[in-house]
Design an enzyme around this catalytic site. Structure first.
Site, short mmCIF file in Angstrom:
data_model
loop_
_atom_site.label_atom_id
_atom_site.label_comp_id
_atom_site.label_asym_id
_atom_site.label_seq_id
_atom_site.Cartn_x
_atom_site.Cartn_y
_atom_site.Cartn_z
N LYS A 191 -10.84 -5.17 15.59
CA LYS A 191 -10.76 -3.71 15.62
C LYS A 191 -10.97 -3.16 14.22
O LYS A 191 -10.13 -3.34 13.34
CB LYS A 191 -9.41 -3.23 16.14
CG LYS A 191 -9.48 -1.72 16.45
CD LYS A 191 -8.14 -1.05 16.56
CE LYS A 191 -7.63 -0.53 15.27
NZ LYS A 191 -8.45 0.52 14.63
N GLU A 209 -1.89 -8.97 5.51
CA GLU A 209 -2.51 -8.78 4.18
C GLU A 209 -2.34 -7.30 3.89
O GLU A 209 -3.02 -6.47 4.48
CB GLU A 209 -4.01 -9.12 4.20
CG GLU A 209 -4.37 -10.36 4.99
CD GLU A 209 -3.97 -11.63 4.31
OE1 GLU A 209 -3.72 -11.58 3.09
OE2 GLU A 209 -3.89 -12.66 4.98
N CYS A 267 -7.61 -3.07 -2.36
CA CYS A 267 -6.22 -3.54 -2.36
C CYS A 267 -5.87 -4.16 -3.70
O CYS A 267 -4.78 -3.95 -4.23
CB CYS A 267 -5.99 -4.52 -1.23
SG CYS A 267 -7.16 -5.89 -1.21
N GLU A 273 1.80 2.53 -3.99
CA GLU A 273 0.40 2.15 -4.18
C GLU A 273 -0.42 3.42 -4.36
O GLU A 273 -0.26 4.37 -3.60
CB GLU A 273 -0.10 1.38 -2.95
CG GLU A 273 -1.56 1.00 -3.06
CD GLU A 273 -2.08 0.19 -1.86
OE1 GLU A 273 -1.67 0.48 -0.73
OE2 GLU A 273 -2.90 -0.70 -2.09
P1 NAD Z 1 -3.67 1.24 7.87
O1 NAD Z 1 -2.54 0.28 7.90
O2 NAD Z 1 -3.44 2.65 8.14
O3 NAD Z 1 -4.81 0.79 8.93
C1 NAD Z 1 -5.34 -0.51 8.97
C2 NAD Z 1 -5.79 -0.83 10.38
O4 NAD Z 1 -4.65 -0.86 11.23
C3 NAD Z 1 -6.74 0.21 10.98
O5 NAD Z 1 -7.71 -0.44 11.76
C4 NAD Z 1 -5.81 1.04 11.86
O6 NAD Z 1 -6.47 1.67 12.93
C5 NAD Z 1 -4.87 -0.04 12.37
N1 NAD Z 1 -3.55 0.45 12.81
C6 NAD Z 1 -2.89 1.57 12.42
N2 NAD Z 1 -1.70 1.66 13.06
C7 NAD Z 1 -1.61 0.58 13.86
C8 NAD Z 1 -0.63 0.11 14.76
N3 NAD Z 1 0.52 0.77 14.97
N4 NAD Z 1 -0.85 -1.05 15.42
C9 NAD Z 1 -1.98 -1.75 15.20
N5 NAD Z 1 -2.96 -1.35 14.37
C10 NAD Z 1 -2.78 -0.20 13.71
O7 NAD Z 1 -4.35 0.97 6.47
P2 NAD Z 1 -5.44 1.85 5.74
O8 NAD Z 1 -4.78 3.01 5.12
O9 NAD Z 1 -6.57 2.04 6.68
O10 NAD Z 1 -5.94 0.82 4.62
C11 NAD Z 1 -5.56 0.81 3.30
C12 NAD Z 1 -4.51 -0.24 3.04
O11 NAD Z 1 -5.03 -1.55 3.28
C13 NAD Z 1 -4.06 -0.25 1.60
O12 NAD Z 1 -2.67 -0.35 1.55
C14 NAD Z 1 -4.72 -1.50 1.03
O13 NAD Z 1 -4.08 -2.02 -0.11
C15 NAD Z 1 -4.66 -2.41 2.21
N6 NAD Z 1 -5.61 -3.51 2.07
C16 NAD Z 1 -5.12 -4.78 1.87
C17 NAD Z 1 -6.00 -5.85 1.71
C18 NAD Z 1 -5.47 -7.26 1.50
O14 NAD Z 1 -6.23 -8.21 1.66
N7 NAD Z 1 -4.21 -7.43 1.14
C19 NAD Z 1 -7.38 -5.63 1.75
C20 NAD Z 1 -7.84 -4.33 1.95
C21 NAD Z 1 -6.95 -3.27 2.11
#
Ligand code: NAD
Length: 476
Positions: free
Chosen positions: A169, A244, A278, A380
């Site tokens: 997804k 992650e 990230c 962050e």
């Molecule tokens: P987010 O957590 O809002 O969304 C990530 C994904 O989760 C999206 O596909 C979203 O639709 C889905 N999602 C949201 N709520 C959900 C739920 N209740 N159940 C299941 N899925 C759900 O994150 P974001 O704001 O889109 O992304 C940015 C974040 O990602 C930052 O904190 C960044 O640091 C982190 N990130 C981490 C890594 C890593 O490898 N550690 C890599 C890239 C980004």
């Protein structure tokens, strides 16, 4: 664009759609189906049907398909990069870079296909033991909007090589690149149902994946709060979950550092992808003896960054990916200003005027004299905002670096091996660089400690997360 389930392009059962917005101008550039429980059910059905054949295929055969897919993705990188810039906002050169990175990761997994193995253990006169590694089965992957191409490869590369079938997804704001890549992978020989892409929101499609009894592992990348909710929602079905999560990487610049190189590293480390990485540089601790020179050179470089539409030639930094993220960054910097928590040297507001008015643009921002307890150091900052703090000694730098709840990446910039070693030993982070930041080759496992998560993506080691062991006792 439509979802891809079982090798077919599919609409949502309810006929609902989600708009995909171009962050450079706020215009709708496409729409995708708003998937939910029914679509995830269909994807699980397709993935279960494909599982037997795919997991029985030899790893080298699976590797060959990944290799062909990587070649096709690399050949199509200009078109894919254009889609990526459109929906994500990053400058075209960065988008090409990311698509190339996606191909590199798939190629890396293709290259280790012949090395997947178990163990043979001599147990003594009574017999011998064999540890067999097997795929987990139907798995799920949920990824965010900052690096859709590379994160798709981080999940699909090891998961598929290991013999699992997958339901991916993408973020609802950046689904197009992943759908295009999935199409290329199928045309490169990936059997239908092995990789399914369900589009939709986190609340709907995401929750359906996390709670589905037919999905046995979920690899999640996103922010820490969502990760915690995902883990909780997955618990009743006893799914394996890897998380992650967010980061607030410190960069320590020691007094003997190669200054131009460190400045260059800081600019790229923070403003690449408009700071939405990230493992971006999110805090700098610079030795007080060189702090003034570092800041002066850094400020000049930050002021020179050209911010605009990622498709326009000469753009160094694009918009933030979505309006909510722009507002989050505005809120964080406004809070810092109003609370007197730091001094804004440049930037500090959204960009307005021709070329910026309709998009989600924020000015590259440098902050100094930040209070150690400032919110911006605890939270962050997922955008182009960089706090720079002077420190008197290494112990002070390490102490401040570790004050954050996050522990994803960290770096030290020095010519002194003793300093490098002490910083590596002292700073708690899953990934550590010396005289570098941001670079993540597929050979090195990637993941954090503390609130940055529990899992490890990529590297040969990721294979163990996408497999289960079975033990066989041979009594002679
Ligand atoms: P987010 O957590 O809002 O969304 C990530 C994904 O989760 C999206 O596909 C979203 O639709 C889905 N999602 C949201 N709520 C959900 C739920 N209740 N159940 C299941 N899925 C759900 O994150 P974001 O704001 O889109 O992304 C940015 C974040 O990602 C930052 O904190 C960044 O640091 C982190 N990130 C981490 C890594 C890593 O490898 N550690 C890599 C890239 C980004």
């Amino acid at each position: 664009m439509l979802m891809r389930i079982g090798g077919e392009e599919v609409e949502s059962a309810k006929g609902a759609w989600l708009d995909v917005i171009n962050p450079a101008n706020g215009e709708v550039l496409d729409r995708v189906p708003a998937g939910g429980r029914e679509e995830v059910d269909a994807a699980v059905g397709a993935a279960e049907k494909a599982l037997g054949g795919w997991s029985a295929t030899g790893p080298r055969e699976r590797g060959k398909i990944l290799f062909h897919a990587a070649q096709a993705i690399r050949a199509g990188r200009q078109d894919l990069a254009r889609i990526l810039t459109w929906e994500q906002g990053k400058p075209l050169a960065e988008a090409v870079d990311e698509v190339r990175g996606c191909a590199n990761v798939l190629e890396f997994y293709a290259s280790i296909a012949g090395c997947l193995s178990g163990d043979f253990i001599r147990l003594g006169p009574a017999g011998d033991g064999v540890v067999v590694r097997e795929p987990i089965g139907v798995c799920g992957a949920i990824i965010p909007w900052n690096m859709p191409a590379i994160l798709m490869a981080w999940k699909a590369g090891p998961a598929l090589l290991a013999g699992n079938t997958l339901i991916l997804k993408p973020s609802s704001t950046t689904p197009l690149t992943d759908l295009a890549i999935a199409g290329i992978m199928e045309r490169s020989g990936l059997p239908e149902g092995v990789l399914n892409v369900v589009t939709g929101t986190g609340e709907s499609a995401g929750t359906a994946i996390v709670t589905h009894p037919g999905i046995h592992r979920v690899s999640f990348t996103g922010n820490t709060a969502t990760g915690l909710a995902v883990r909780e929602a997955a618990a009743p079905s006893l799914k394996e979950v890897s998380l992650e999560l967010g980061g607030s990487d410190p960069m320590i610049v020691w007094r003997d550092a190669d200054l131009p190189k460190a400045v260059q590293g800081a600019v790229r480390g923070r403003f690449y992808n408009a700071g939405q990485v990230c493992n971006a540089v999110k805090r700098i601790y610079v030795h007080e003896e060189i702090a003034a020179a570092f800041l002066e050179q850094h400020l000049a470089r930050v002021r020179a960054l050209r911010v605009g539409d990622g498709l326009s030639p000469g753009t160094d930094m694009g918009p933030l990916q979505n309006r909510a993220q722009l507002e989050r960054i505005e809120h964080q910097v406004d809070g810092l200003r109003e609370g007197g928590e730091g001094r804004i040297l440049t930037g500090g507001s959204r960009l307005r005027g021709p070329g910026h008015d309709r998009g989600f643009f924020y000015a590259p921002t440098l902050v100094s004299e930040v209070r150690p307890d400032a919110a911006i150091l605890r939270e962050e900052t997922f955008g182009p905002v960089l706090p720079v703090m002077a420190v008197p000694d290494l112990q002070g730098a390490i102490r401040e670096a570790n004050r954050s709840p996050y522990g994803l990446g960290a770096s030290v910039w020095t010519r002194d091996l003793g300093i490098a070693r002490a910083a590596f030993e002292g700073v708690r982070a899953g990934v550590f660089w010396v005289n570098r930041h941001l670079t993540v080759p597929p050979e090195l496992p990637f993941g954090g400690v503390k609130e940055s998560g529990t899992g490890r993506d990529i590297g040969v080691q990721a294979i163990s997360q996408w497999t289960r062991t079975r033990s066989l006792f041979l009594g002679w």
